[in-house]
Design an enzyme around this catalytic site. Structure first.
Site, PDB file in Angstrom:
ATOM      1  CD  GLU A  64       3.722   1.930  12.165  1.00 30.91           C
ATOM      2  OE1 GLU A  64       2.320   1.927  12.057  1.00 30.91           O
ATOM      3  OE2 GLU A  64       4.156   0.906  12.138  1.00 30.91           O
ATOM      4  CG  HIS A 107       5.535  -0.896   3.716  1.00 25.00           C
ATOM      5  ND1 HIS A 107       4.612  -1.515   2.850  1.00 25.00           N
ATOM      6  CD2 HIS A 107       4.874  -1.385   4.804  1.00 25.00           C
ATOM      7  CE1 HIS A 107       3.541  -1.871   3.424  1.00 25.00           C
ATOM      8  NE2 HIS A 107       3.594  -1.950   4.544  1.00 25.00           N
ATOM      9  CG  HIS A 139      -0.453   0.464   2.512  1.00 23.55           C
ATOM     10  ND1 HIS A 139       0.358  -0.494   3.355  1.00 23.55           N
ATOM     11  CD2 HIS A 139      -0.553   1.605   3.281  1.00 23.55           C
ATOM     12  CE1 HIS A 139       0.869   0.215   4.563  1.00 23.55           C
ATOM     13  NE2 HIS A 139       0.064   1.433   4.424  1.00 23.55           N
ATOM     14  CE  LYS A 164       1.778   5.072   2.946  1.00 26.94           C
ATOM     15  NZ  LYS A 164       1.181   5.474   4.271  1.00 26.94           N
TER      16      LYS A 164
HETATM   17  C1  BG6 Z   1       1.091  -2.071   7.365  1.00 25.26           C
HETATM   18  C2  BG6 Z   1       1.776  -2.751   8.563  1.00 25.26           C
HETATM   19  O1  BG6 Z   1       1.608  -2.811   6.239  1.00 25.26           O
HETATM   20  O2  BG6 Z   1       1.786  -0.843   7.406  1.00 25.26           O
HETATM   21  C3  BG6 Z   1       1.327  -2.332   9.763  1.00 25.26           C
HETATM   22  O3  BG6 Z   1       1.481  -4.076   8.720  1.00 25.26           O
HETATM   23  C4  BG6 Z   1       1.930  -0.572   9.703  1.00 25.26           C
HETATM   24  O4  BG6 Z   1       2.149  -2.795  11.096  1.00 25.26           O
HETATM   25  C5  BG6 Z   1       1.207   0.013   8.473  1.00 25.26           C
HETATM   26  O5  BG6 Z   1       1.237   0.051  10.914  1.00 25.26           O
HETATM   27  C6  BG6 Z   1       1.830   1.419   8.333  1.00 25.26           C
HETATM   28  O6  BG6 Z   1       1.303   2.139   7.170  1.00 25.26           O
HETATM   29  P1  BG6 Z   1       0.744   3.407   7.105  1.00 25.26           P
HETATM   30  O7  BG6 Z   1       0.207   3.576   5.872  1.00 25.26           O
HETATM   31  O8  BG6 Z   1      -0.134   3.865   8.366  1.00 25.26           O
HETATM   32  O9  BG6 Z   1       2.119   4.242   7.515  1.00 25.26           O
END
Ligand code: BG6
Length: 503
Positions: free
Chosen positions: A224, A248, A186, A190
């Site tokens: 995070e 990611h 995902h 972005k």
């Molecule tokens: C996910 C992870 O792929 O990405 C999560 O499994 C993480 O642990 C999340 O919190 C973070 O995504 P974003 O878009 O909130 O930065």
């Protein structure tokens, strides 16, 4: 997302339709696409699961999901009435092949009613353990055959290591062709991430300095504040390296380090990214500590709130060896990047939620200014901000007004909000549209995932074989363990506090 392209009639078949992913992300994204006029007039959302829920119950459930999770909040009534009219439900037992034959019949009947052959998207918002049986049954029911119109979407985790990835992926590739497979990461949906390509390749000024002559090192931070919330059992099997770095963060690195594509299409862009993954210097199994650091958060305070230690979170082993923080030092062995360190770090329970890529340029080669001017008080940096700000900042030195020669760091800033003044679409909106349009540029190809697994395997193996003696080794609310600081300090560098998260 390509500009000004209209989608053809689409049947969107959502497996795991009552699950959290559908409720929180997939359906709100589809609804926003609908609000923006991006869905085709002939669109069907076929919610598939084992339940006996009525269509009204399902619609109500999604209404609530959109209200709580969409960037736009509660759905406007008129729009909701039209959208909910496109939702249908099919009860299906994954273990029952006959149910897949019925599914095929339902979809074909809709094709007949629409008088066309619709695009078909099978979206597996299910636990990964169901990927294989669903894929095989779709194949057996003849639902994968139309190579042009049918697509399969899968989420991570795709395996837990290289071997298990290959096993699952072999099944996917036995039934579907690679071009039909859309593996979601995902982060690639972005806007700020996709803009890395625009910034680098739509402007002539960055490319000449985008190499080892001018770049000293690159820092990629995805921090995070959250802990593992209700995902303890998933996270225990996963850890930060698999959850964030293997996918990611490595993708971010690829976008920063890749060569310019010849054409902006799925084959070329992904090919250039794979070249980067192949150029990454393998981490020697006997020297993992020189290239990787791990951490696990202890009890602490984040913004005035007490945070329990990871080991006390629900569904977590009180003696867990799972890392909630991971950092890597990587090198891209090619002409452009030889010997430029790329530092990657990510963790939970940190000081702030912040994601950014910081390109740190070399110091000036000759210091003409007197030492008293304060040259190099701050290195020149280009910071690509993904969260919480969305934009790009160039940090450089300027002369302070006045008769004394004093140099001071200043910022030149581009902000998405100020420049475009629109509510930026969520990553899932962009990605779902791409799936329906059949554009796989921002999805993961087999060779990308394989190469990423290969890179992290020596670290995963070393960490599994040698449980961390010092866990927990960072306090919740800090910037992570000391071992991560040492990883970069050994090169005379430091992580630097992210630009918008002064603690
Ligand atoms: C996910 C992870 O792929 O990405 C999560 O499994 C993480 O642990 C999340 O919190 C973070 O995504 P974003 O878009 O909130 O930065």
């Amino acid at each position: 997302m390509q500009a000004a392209q209209c989608l053809s009639a689409t049947q969107f078949v959502l497996f795991g339709s009552s699950g959290d992913l559908s409720w929180r992300l997939v359906v709100p994204a589809l609804f926003n696409l609908f609000l923006d006029g991006h869905l085709p007039t002939r669109f069907l959302l076929l919610a598939v699961d084992r339940s006996d829920k009525s269509e009204d119950e399902i619609a109500l459930h999604y209404h609530q999901g959109i209200t709580e999770n969409s960037r736009r909040g509660a759905p406007p009534e008129d729009a909701w009435q039209s959208f909910s009219g496109m939702i249908r439900h099919v009860k299906l037992n994954v273990a029952d092949q006959e149910d897949f034959q019925k599914l095929a019949l339902t979809l074909n009947t809709i094709d007949t009613a629409w008088d066309c052959k619709a695009e078909r998207v099978f979206y597996l918002a299910t636990p990964p353990s169901l990927f294989e049986p669903i894929t095989l049954s779709l194949g057996a029911a003849g639902l994968a055959q139309d190579r042009e119109r049918v697509r399969l979407v899968v989420e991570k985790p795709l395996g837990n290591d290289l071997e298990s990835f290959r096993k699952i992926n072999d099944v996917l590739c036995r039934v579907f062709e690679e071009r039909q497979l859309f593996r979601i990461d995902h982060f690639l949906g972005k806007e700020t991430v996709q803009n890395i390509l625009a910034m680098r390749f739509a402007n002539p000024i960055f490319e000449p300095i985008w190499n080892r002559r001018y770049v000293d090192h690159v820092v990629i931070t995805v921090a995070e504040t959250l802990g593992v919330e209700k995902r303890g059992s998933y996270y225990e099997q996963t850890g930060a390296l698999r959850d964030m770095v293997q996918n990611h963060l490595l993708q971010l690195l690829c976008l920063v380090a890749m060569e310019p594509p010849v054409v902006y299409d799925a084959d070329d862009v992904r090919g250039k990214k794979v070249d980067v993954l192949h150029a990454l210097r393998p981490i020697p199994p006997d020297a993992v500590d020189k290239f990787a650091a791990r951490g696990q958060y202890a009890e602490g305070w984040i913004r005035g709130e007490k945070r329990m230690a990871y080991r006390n979170e629900p569904n977590v082993d009180p003696r867990s060896n799972t890392e909630t923080y991971a950092a890597l030092k990587l090198y891209v062995d090619n002409w452009r990047w030889q010997d430029v360190p790329f530092y990657l770090r990510t963790g939970k329970g940190l000081t702030a939620k912040v994601s950014e890529i910081s390109i740190r340029f070399r110091d000036v080669p000759h210091r003409a200014f007197p030492a008293s001017a304060g040259l190099n008080a701050q290195p020149t940096r280009l910071v690509i901000q993904m969260h919480p700000e969305q934009g790009i900042v160039l940090k450089f030195m300027a002369k302070e007004p006045g008769s004394q020669l004093r140099l001071r760091p200043v910022d030149m800033r581009f902000s998405y909000n100020e420049a475009f003044q629109i509510d930026i679409p969520a990553a899932y909106e962009t990605l779902l549209w791409d799936v329906m349009a059949g554009d796989a540029t921002f999805f993961m190809r087999t060779d990308q995932v394989e190469a990423a697994w290969k890179l992290v395997m020596p670290v995963l193996d070393a960490w599994a074989a040698n449980p961390a003696a010092d866990f927990p080794n960072y306090v919740a609310g800090s910037w992570g363990p000391e071992s991560a600081d040492l990883l970069v300090a050994s090169d005379g560098n430091s992580w630097l506090t992210p630009t918008l998260a002064k603690s």
